[in-house]
Every structure is written in structure tokens, then in C-alpha cells.
Design a protein around this motif. Structure first.
Motif, PDB file in Angstrom:
ATOM      1  N   ILE A  74      74.207  -6.053  37.489  1.00  0.00           N
ATOM      2  CA  ILE A  74      72.872  -5.482  37.627  1.00  0.00           C
ATOM      3  C   ILE A  74      72.440  -5.707  39.075  1.00  0.00           C
ATOM      4  N   VAL A  75      71.946  -4.657  39.727  1.00  0.00           N
ATOM      5  CA  VAL A  75      71.527  -4.758  41.125  1.00  0.00           C
ATOM      6  C   VAL A  75      70.093  -4.263  41.251  1.00  0.00           C
ATOM      7  N   LYS A  76      69.218  -5.131  41.743  1.00  0.00           N
ATOM      8  CA  LYS A  76      67.834  -4.735  42.013  1.00  0.00           C
ATOM      9  C   LYS A  76      67.441  -5.243  43.389  1.00  0.00           C
ATOM     10  N   ASN A  77      67.033  -4.296  44.256  1.00  0.00           N
ATOM     11  CA  ASN A  77      66.592  -4.643  45.604  1.00  0.00           C
ATOM     12  C   ASN A  77      67.620  -5.502  46.341  1.00  0.00           C
ATOM     13  N   GLY A  78      68.893  -5.153  46.164  1.00  0.00           N
ATOM     14  CA  GLY A  78      69.961  -5.842  46.879  1.00  0.00           C
ATOM     15  C   GLY A  78      70.409  -7.154  46.277  1.00  0.00           C
ATOM     16  N   ARG A  79      69.774  -7.576  45.199  1.00  0.00           N
ATOM     17  CA  ARG A  79      70.108  -8.851  44.562  1.00  0.00           C
ATOM     18  C   ARG A  79      70.896  -8.590  43.280  1.00  0.00           C
ATOM     19  N   THR A  80      71.975  -9.349  43.063  1.00  0.00           N
ATOM     20  CA  THR A  80      72.759  -9.221  41.836  1.00  0.00           C
ATOM     21  C   THR A  80      72.166 -10.151  40.774  1.00  0.00           C
ATOM     22  N   LEU A  81      71.915  -9.586  39.581  1.00  0.00           N
ATOM     23  CA  LEU A  81      71.211 -10.324  38.539  1.00  0.00           C
ATOM     24  C   LEU A  81      72.087 -10.678  37.345  1.00  0.00           C
ATOM     25  N   SER A  82      73.367 -10.308  37.392  1.00  0.00           N
ATOM     26  CA  SER A  82      74.280 -10.618  36.292  1.00  0.00           C
ATOM     27  C   SER A  82      75.665 -10.861  36.862  1.00  0.00           C
ATOM     28  N   ALA A  83      76.585 -11.319  36.002  1.00  0.00           N
ATOM     29  CA  ALA A  83      77.938 -11.628  36.471  1.00  0.00           C
ATOM     30  C   ALA A  83      78.894 -11.650  35.293  1.00  0.00           C
ATOM     31  N   ALA A  84      79.107 -10.487  34.687  1.00  0.00           N
ATOM     32  CA  ALA A  84      79.940 -10.450  33.487  1.00  0.00           C
ATOM     33  C   ALA A  84      81.415 -10.689  33.785  1.00  0.00           C
ATOM     34  N   ASN A  85      81.924 -10.149  34.896  1.00  0.00           N
ATOM     35  CA  ASN A  85      83.360 -10.240  35.186  1.00  0.00           C
ATOM     36  C   ASN A  85      83.641 -10.820  36.564  1.00  0.00           C
ATOM     37  N   VAL A  86      82.655 -11.532  37.116  1.00  0.00           N
ATOM     38  CA  VAL A  86      82.802 -12.211  38.403  1.00  0.00           C
ATOM     39  C   VAL A  86      82.168 -13.599  38.266  1.00  0.00           C
ATOM     40  N   SER A  87      82.218 -14.378  39.330  1.00  0.00           N
ATOM     41  CA  SER A  87      81.669 -15.735  39.299  1.00  0.00           C
ATOM     42  C   SER A  87      80.173 -15.730  38.978  1.00  0.00           C
ATOM     43  N   SER A  88      79.728 -16.756  38.270  1.00  0.00           N
ATOM     44  CA  SER A  88      78.304 -16.884  37.966  1.00  0.00           C
ATOM     45  C   SER A  88      77.472 -17.136  39.226  1.00  0.00           C
TER      46      SER A  88
END
Length: 261
Positions: A74-88
Motif C-alpha cells: 500500500i502506498v500513500k503519499n510516498g510512504r509504504t503502509l504494508s509489507a506482505a511479501n517484503v521485510s516488515s
């Protein structure tokens, strides 16, 4: 070849691979070889940045070309808000600023399935389609993009629909990685996809479903096995949709503006 004004670079970061290419924005086509490296194990930010640098160096694209980057979160205003298949570590991370600083240039940053949706609405299977189009990417997970009358509704995350009384969500059960993990035949995997698309269709009543991701090149093996009310078709750009969509967002276009900010 297209002029610099109508070209851009797209980088598509996925759970298993990072791909990049130069795109002709008029035609919506790659005009370079597609460069790919494996996503670093653990997918920590610093390691992913180095891999992106590697694909860009191999690509040898001119530095003056606009650059778009797609990411599986999830990407909002350049910030990633989730991490299903990458590092937390990516949760709540200022990813766009991180990449801009690390690459020493401006970028345009968005969700990977959303940019694939933009590629299909501008250049592919969803072009000119009225009503609701849902694109799903079948790969390590299940990404999704919802497009209504040509306008993207960002960050839909339909791969995480929950299965009642089960530990795995939709992508854990029906993604292409689940087919490989559980050694399923096309027919057995299609039964899982039937459950998933039945669920999506019940919730949203789409007018068209588009299927992307690497497995879409084998669409004739499983799409004919699905029985849905809405037409379901493979993405025109298959596994290049993320690259093309990311590049197309690097240059402002009217239908993309509401989707990226």
C-alpha cells in the motif's frame, strides 16, 4: 525510436524479482531489453535499493529520462503502509524519499498492481472500457487494481480477502506461488481461482476482470476453466505491465494524477 520527451524508465519491484526497462510512452511498449535481478532475500530497504541500482546500471538508460518505481505495498503519499511479501521494515517507511535520496534523482512511486492497472487502461485490455474493471496480478501474491470509467481507485489489496475459518488469506491460497508450493495441476489451481474470482465478483460486480502477472503468459491453461459472469481476459502486457505502468506515471497524465497522490 521515441524521443526523450516520450520515453521513461519503469522499475517493477516484486516479491521475487526486480525488473526494469525503457518504455515508449506513446505506444506503451518496451523499447529496451527487460533487465531483471532477484529480489534480495529478506527484502530489506537497503538491499532492495542496491538491487534497483544494479538493474538501472545494467539498463544504461539516459539519466534525463523520467523514472517510475512500482512496489508491492500500500502506498500513500510516498510512504509504504504494508509489507506482505517484503521485510516488515517497509511498514510506515518513507520509501519514495528513500529511493530518491539513494538514486540521487526524483522518482514517481506507486503500488505495483496499481501501475499495472494504469498500463492496461492506457494501452491494454482495459482501454476504453466503461464501468468497473478489476485487474489482478497472480505471482508471489495477488495484487489488484480497481479502475472505474478509466480512473484508478488505488490500494485496493484484494489479494488479502479473508477465507472464513482458514489461516491463509486469498493470496496464500490462490496465488501462483501457492500453485507451485502445493504442486497443483492447472485444473486444481483453477478451482482455487474459481473460489477467489467468485468472491471478488460477488463483492464488486465488475464489468471486466483482467489477469496479469508472469503466469498470464499461460492464460490458455487456466482462464478457460473459470466460469464467471464477467469476461475474464489476460493482461495485454503480461508481466511487463508493471514496468510500463510505472514508466507512464513518471510523466503526468490526466487519468493517473488522482491515483498517485
Amino acid at each position: 525510436m521515441a524521443t526523450n520527451a516520450s520515453r521513461a524508465v519503469g522499475v517493477d519491484i516484486g516479491g521475487t524479482g526486480i525488473k526494469a526497462g525503457i518504455v515508449d510512452l506513446d505506444a506503451g511498449e518496451l523499447i529496451s531489453d527487460r533487465v531483471k535481478v532477484s529480489t534480495p532475500k529478506g527484502a530489506e530497504p537497503a538491499d532492495v535499493l542496491e538491487a534497483v541500482k544494479e538493474v538501472l546500471q545494467t539498463l544504461e538508460a539516459p539519466d534525463d529520462l523520467p523514472l517510475g518505481v512500482a512496489f508491492p505495498a500500500i502506498v500513500k503519499n510516498g510512504r509504504t503502509l504494508s509489507a506482505a511479501n517484503v521485510s516488515s521494515s517497509w511498514i510506515g517507511f518513507e520509501a519514495e524519499k528513500f529511493f530518491e535520496h539513494g538514486l540521487s534523482r526524483d522518482i514517481h512511486f506507486a503500488n505495483d498492481a496499481d501501475v499495472a492497472g494504469i498500463a492496461e487502461v492506457r494501452y491494454g485490455a482495459a482501454k476504453g472500457i466503461n464501468g468497473l474493471v478489476i485487474l489482478t496480478t497472480l505471482g508471489t501474491g495477488i495484487g489488484s487494481a480497481m479502475i472505474y470509467d478509466g480512473v484508478l481507485i488505488p490500494n485496493s489489496e484484494l489479494g488479502h480477502l479473508q477465507r472464513a475459518e482458514h489461516k491463509k488469506d486469498a493470496e496464500g491460497y490462490a496465488a501462483y506461488s501457492a500453485m507451485e508450493r502445493d504442486e497443483l495441476s492447472w485444473e486444481k489451481w483453477a478451482k482455487r481461482l474459481q473460489w477467489y474470482y467468485d468472491y471478488v465478483e460477488f463483492l464488486f460486480s465488475p464489468d471486466l476482470i483482467v489477469v496479469g502477472g508472469g503466469v498470464s503468459k499461460h492464460s490458455e491453461e487456466f482462464l478457460p476453466l473459470l466460469k464467471l459472469r464477467a469476461p475474464i481476459v489476460p493482461a495485454k502486457h503480461r508481466n511487463n505491465a508493471g514496468i510500463i505502468g510505472a514508466a507512464s506515471l513518471a510523466v503526468p497524465v490526466p487519468e493517473a494524477l488522482p491515483a498517485v497522490k
